[in-house]
Structures are given as structure tokens and as C-alpha cells.
Design a protein around this motif. Structure first.
Motif, short mmCIF file in Angstrom:
data_model
loop_
_atom_site.label_atom_id
_atom_site.label_comp_id
_atom_site.label_asym_id
_atom_site.label_seq_id
_atom_site.Cartn_x
_atom_site.Cartn_y
_atom_site.Cartn_z
N ALA A 168 7.67 17.84 -42.48
CA ALA A 168 9.02 18.32 -42.81
C ALA A 168 9.09 18.70 -44.29
O ALA A 168 9.65 19.75 -44.65
CB ALA A 168 10.06 17.26 -42.47
N THR A 195 12.72 29.26 -38.51
CA THR A 195 11.26 29.14 -38.47
C THR A 195 10.61 30.45 -38.07
O THR A 195 9.40 30.60 -38.22
CB THR A 195 10.81 28.02 -37.50
N LEU A 214 13.72 20.90 -41.99
CA LEU A 214 13.47 20.33 -40.67
C LEU A 214 13.74 18.84 -40.72
O LEU A 214 13.41 18.17 -41.70
CB LEU A 214 12.01 20.54 -40.25
N TYR A 238 7.27 22.06 -44.91
CA TYR A 238 8.06 23.22 -44.51
C TYR A 238 9.17 23.50 -45.52
O TYR A 238 9.47 24.66 -45.82
CB TYR A 238 8.64 23.04 -43.11
N ARG A 271 12.75 15.46 -35.39
CA ARG A 271 12.59 16.52 -34.38
C ARG A 271 11.18 17.10 -34.38
O ARG A 271 10.92 18.08 -33.70
CB ARG A 271 13.61 17.62 -34.63
N ILE A 272 10.28 16.51 -35.14
CA ILE A 272 8.90 16.98 -35.21
C ILE A 272 8.03 16.08 -34.33
O ILE A 272 8.13 14.86 -34.40
CB ILE A 272 8.38 16.96 -36.66
#
Length: 99
Positions: free
Chosen positions: A79, A8, A90, A82, A94-95
Motif C-alpha cells: 500500500a 489503479t 490503497l 502504491y 483490501r490487499i
């Protein structure tokens, strides 16, 4: 303690911060800059916006806590964004989307 480097780190800077840095450089050269890159409006919202805000506040079905980590469809879409735009994979688990 060293910070962990991740993919990232390849992401571009937040646009407003990039603009702010560019304006600082212009100001250092003597340019007269009016900053509009980060907003704090000096006038109230239009009456229609205030009316909509008041209606939303009056709707008690919207009161209460949101999902702690954010709405699942939004986290999944982030996700995907990204992956599509930055080629970064991603896990939506986990976001977290917080105010």
C-alpha cells in the motif's frame, strides 16, 4: 455489466508484458528476436540453490498454510509503495498477496 474504473488504471503495464508487446512488433517487421522477457530456465539451478531449497524443505517449522490474505507487513508495504510511486491510496486491508 460494466467494469468499475479506478485510479489503479493509471498504473503502468507489467514490464515483461510491455517488452513482449514490443518484441512482437519487431518480429512483425521481420526482426529475429530471442525472447528473454518471460523466463522459463532451460537449466537447473546452481548446486548451492538446490542445497538451500532442500534445507528449507527439511525445516518443518515452515510447513503449513500461510496467512490467507498474505503477511500484514507486506500488505502494508505494498500500500505504501502504491502511494509513493503511483499516488494511489490503497487500504492494506483490501490487499491480498497470493501465490
Amino acid at each position: 455489466m460494466a467494469l468499475k474504473t479506478t485510479s489503479t488504471n493509471r498504473l503502468p503495464a507489467f514490464l515483461a508484458m510491455s517488452v513482449m508487446n514490443a518484441t512482437k512488433a519487431l518480429e512483425a517487421e521481420g526482426a529475429d528476436v530471442i525472447h528473454l522477457e518471460v523466463g522459463q530456465p532451460s537449466s537447473p539451478p546452481p548446486p548451492a540453490v538446490n542445497k538451500a531449497l532442500n534445507a528449507a524443505l527439511a525445516d518443518v517449522s515452515t510447513h503449513g498454510y500461510s496467512v490467507a490474505l498474505g503477511e500484514w507487513p507486506l500488505r502494508q508495504r505494498i500500500a505504501t509503495h502504491y502511494a509513493d510511486f503511483y499516488d494511489v491510496q490503497l487500504d492494506a486491508e483490501r490487499i491480498a498477496v497470493t501465490p
